[in-house]
Enzyme design. Structure first.
Site, mmCIF file in Angstrom:
data_model
loop_
_atom_site.group_PDB
_atom_site.id
_atom_site.type_symbol
_atom_site.label_atom_id
_atom_site.label_comp_id
_atom_site.label_asym_id
_atom_site.label_seq_id
_atom_site.Cartn_x
_atom_site.Cartn_y
_atom_site.Cartn_z
ATOM 1 N N PRO A 29 9.186 -26.073 0.670
ATOM 2 C CA PRO A 29 10.055 -27.102 0.250
ATOM 3 C C PRO A 29 11.000 -27.259 -0.884
ATOM 4 O O PRO A 29 10.270 -27.459 -1.812
ATOM 5 C CB PRO A 29 9.597 -28.316 0.846
ATOM 6 C CG PRO A 29 8.050 -28.063 0.648
ATOM 7 C CD PRO A 29 7.995 -26.531 0.714
ATOM 8 N N GLU A 30 12.071 -27.159 -0.783
ATOM 9 C CA GLU A 30 12.935 -27.121 -2.222
ATOM 10 C C GLU A 30 13.873 -28.216 -1.961
ATOM 11 O O GLU A 30 13.683 -29.122 -0.793
ATOM 12 C CB GLU A 30 13.792 -25.905 -2.742
ATOM 13 C CG GLU A 30 12.758 -24.725 -2.879
ATOM 14 C CD GLU A 30 13.279 -23.508 -3.484
ATOM 15 O OE1 GLU A 30 14.426 -23.782 -3.952
ATOM 16 O OE2 GLU A 30 12.826 -22.343 -3.164
ATOM 17 N N HIS A 120 -5.694 -30.357 8.758
ATOM 18 C CA HIS A 120 -4.923 -30.509 7.745
ATOM 19 C C HIS A 120 -3.974 -31.675 7.693
ATOM 20 O O HIS A 120 -2.988 -31.647 6.912
ATOM 21 C CB HIS A 120 -3.817 -29.142 7.889
ATOM 22 C CG HIS A 120 -4.515 -27.804 7.661
ATOM 23 N ND1 HIS A 120 -5.767 -27.513 6.914
ATOM 24 C CD2 HIS A 120 -4.539 -26.863 8.500
ATOM 25 C CE1 HIS A 120 -6.126 -26.309 6.987
ATOM 26 N NE2 HIS A 120 -5.534 -25.757 7.881
ATOM 27 N N ARG A 139 -2.383 -26.333 2.232
ATOM 28 C CA ARG A 139 -2.741 -25.638 0.941
ATOM 29 C C ARG A 139 -3.179 -26.971 -0.129
ATOM 30 O O ARG A 139 -3.670 -26.507 -0.959
ATOM 31 C CB ARG A 139 -1.718 -24.877 0.279
ATOM 32 C CG ARG A 139 -1.897 -23.473 1.026
ATOM 33 C CD ARG A 139 -0.641 -22.659 0.508
ATOM 34 N NE ARG A 139 -0.412 -21.520 1.481
ATOM 35 C CZ ARG A 139 0.325 -20.571 1.247
ATOM 36 N NH1 ARG A 139 1.031 -20.704 0.141
ATOM 37 N NH2 ARG A 139 0.573 -19.567 2.160
ATOM 38 N N ARG A 182 18.207 -21.055 -26.864
ATOM 39 C CA ARG A 182 16.888 -20.813 -26.079
ATOM 40 C C ARG A 182 16.918 -19.184 -25.617
ATOM 41 O O ARG A 182 18.052 -18.670 -25.348
ATOM 42 C CB ARG A 182 17.067 -21.704 -24.582
ATOM 43 C CG ARG A 182 16.661 -23.179 -25.027
ATOM 44 C CD ARG A 182 16.867 -23.687 -23.562
ATOM 45 N NE ARG A 182 16.605 -25.313 -23.795
ATOM 46 C CZ ARG A 182 15.534 -25.933 -23.537
ATOM 47 N NH1 ARG A 182 14.537 -25.210 -23.120
ATOM 48 N NH2 ARG A 182 15.339 -27.174 -23.677
#
Length: 301
Positions: A29-30, A120, A139, A182
């Site tokens: 999931p983003e 889960h 997880r 940077r």
DNA sequence: CGGGCGGCCTGGAGGC
DNA sequence: TGCCTCCAGGCCGCCC
């Protein structure tokens, strides 16, 4: 293609469960997935009163403070569902519940809170209408925490978060300033939530392909024009993915096997060895900071 | 202080 | 068939 390999053997004959969705198990999931989730939860959860909370497994990314979570939820109504980066927040009056799905987390709406918990399923919310919300995460990289609503902008996990890439603040001038002096690789910079929130490995790879930039390119070497291209690429990639319902959540309520749309539009992610859709050069994968980067060595410079 | 890297965690895949 | 190792990766903390 290999869907069956991701389905538990028993799922073919059972009603839809979280583990029936093989794509969800594969992708993470983003921002687009969290935004799609937020939108799909709103009509089902807004106004619901939480009657009870059960914590079956407190060992998540950070240990769940069960008493605090119950006190913060029980008897309160969900007044708003918001997103900050990859975090989802449920506003419950003076309290708020902060949720992060990590890599494999999922929120499921159930028509009956009496449905037995699945393996889960770690946390369950029971509503006044008999329905339920479950936090499922094989997880256990996700987190769930109740905080004072007044701390939504000052909470330690939120305060350091960077710019929302779908907000007006994310423009070429900002990227130019933020990338000066940077040496960090642009992909690492894009995925750094202190700079830009919500962009994970999939969308960083895809946006850099669209922008024509090598993932390893040092941020300080970007020209103003490249900063502008990058902004357009990130915004268009995320916006298209949100429009497609994310890569994973299209069948959030149904589990009927119908998949999201965006994975069909991926240009480079998970396409190692396949021809670039633009120039037919073989897409390459290289490990960068311990993460897989996918790119076209011809289209990206 | 920027930035690289290890640890957390599980299940699928592949090797033997 | 079963055991073992590797891999996926967001995020934090530790280190240089």
């Amino acid at each position: 293609m290999r869907r069956a390999a991701f389905c538990p053997p028993s799922s073919a004959t059972t009603i839809a469960t979280a583990s029936d969705d093989p794509l969800f198990a594969q992708t993470l999931p983003e921002l687009p997935e969290i935004e799609s989730l937020r939108r799909s939860l709103e009509p089902r959860l807004l106004g619901r009163r939480i009657d009870a909370v059960e914590v079956w497994e407190p060992r998540l990314r950070w240990p769940v403070e069960t008493d605090s979570l119950k006190r913060g939820c029980q008897g309160r109504r969900i007044e708003a569902i918001e997103r900050r980066g990859k975090y989802l927040t449920l506003r419950l009056g003076t309290r708020a519940v902060l949720i992060h799905l990590g890599m494999s987390g999922r929120l499921r709406c159930l028509d009956s809170a009496d449905r037995p918990k699945e393996k889960h399923d770690h946390i369950g919310w029971r509503f006044e209408n008999g329905q339920a919300l479950r936090f499922f995460d094989p997880r256990r990289f996700g987190c769930v925490e109740a905080i004072p609503a007044s701390e939504l902008s000052t909470h330690p996990r939120l305060t350091h978060l960077g710019v929302e890439p779908l907000s007006k603040a994310f423009d070429a001038a900002w990227v130019w300033r933020a990338t000066r002096n940077r040496s960090t690789a642009i992909k690492s910079w894009l995925m750094n939530a202190r700079q830009v929130v919500g962009v994970g490995n999939i969308y960083a790879s895809e946006a850099l392909f669209r922008a024509g930039l090598m993932p390893t390119k040092p941020t300080g070497s970007l020209t103003k024009r490249q900063c502008s291209c990058l902004v357009d690429a990130v915004v268009s990639t995320l916006a298209e993915a949100v429009g497609a319902g994310g890569t994973t959540l299209r069948d959030f309520h149904h589990g009927d096997g119908e998949r999201g749309q965006f994975q069909h539009k991926l240009s480079v992610y998970a396409r190692e060895g396949e021809p670039c859709r633009r120039c037919a050069t073989v897409v390459r994968r290289e490990v960068q900071n311990g993460r897989s980067s996918f790119f076209c060595p011809n289209c990206q410079r």
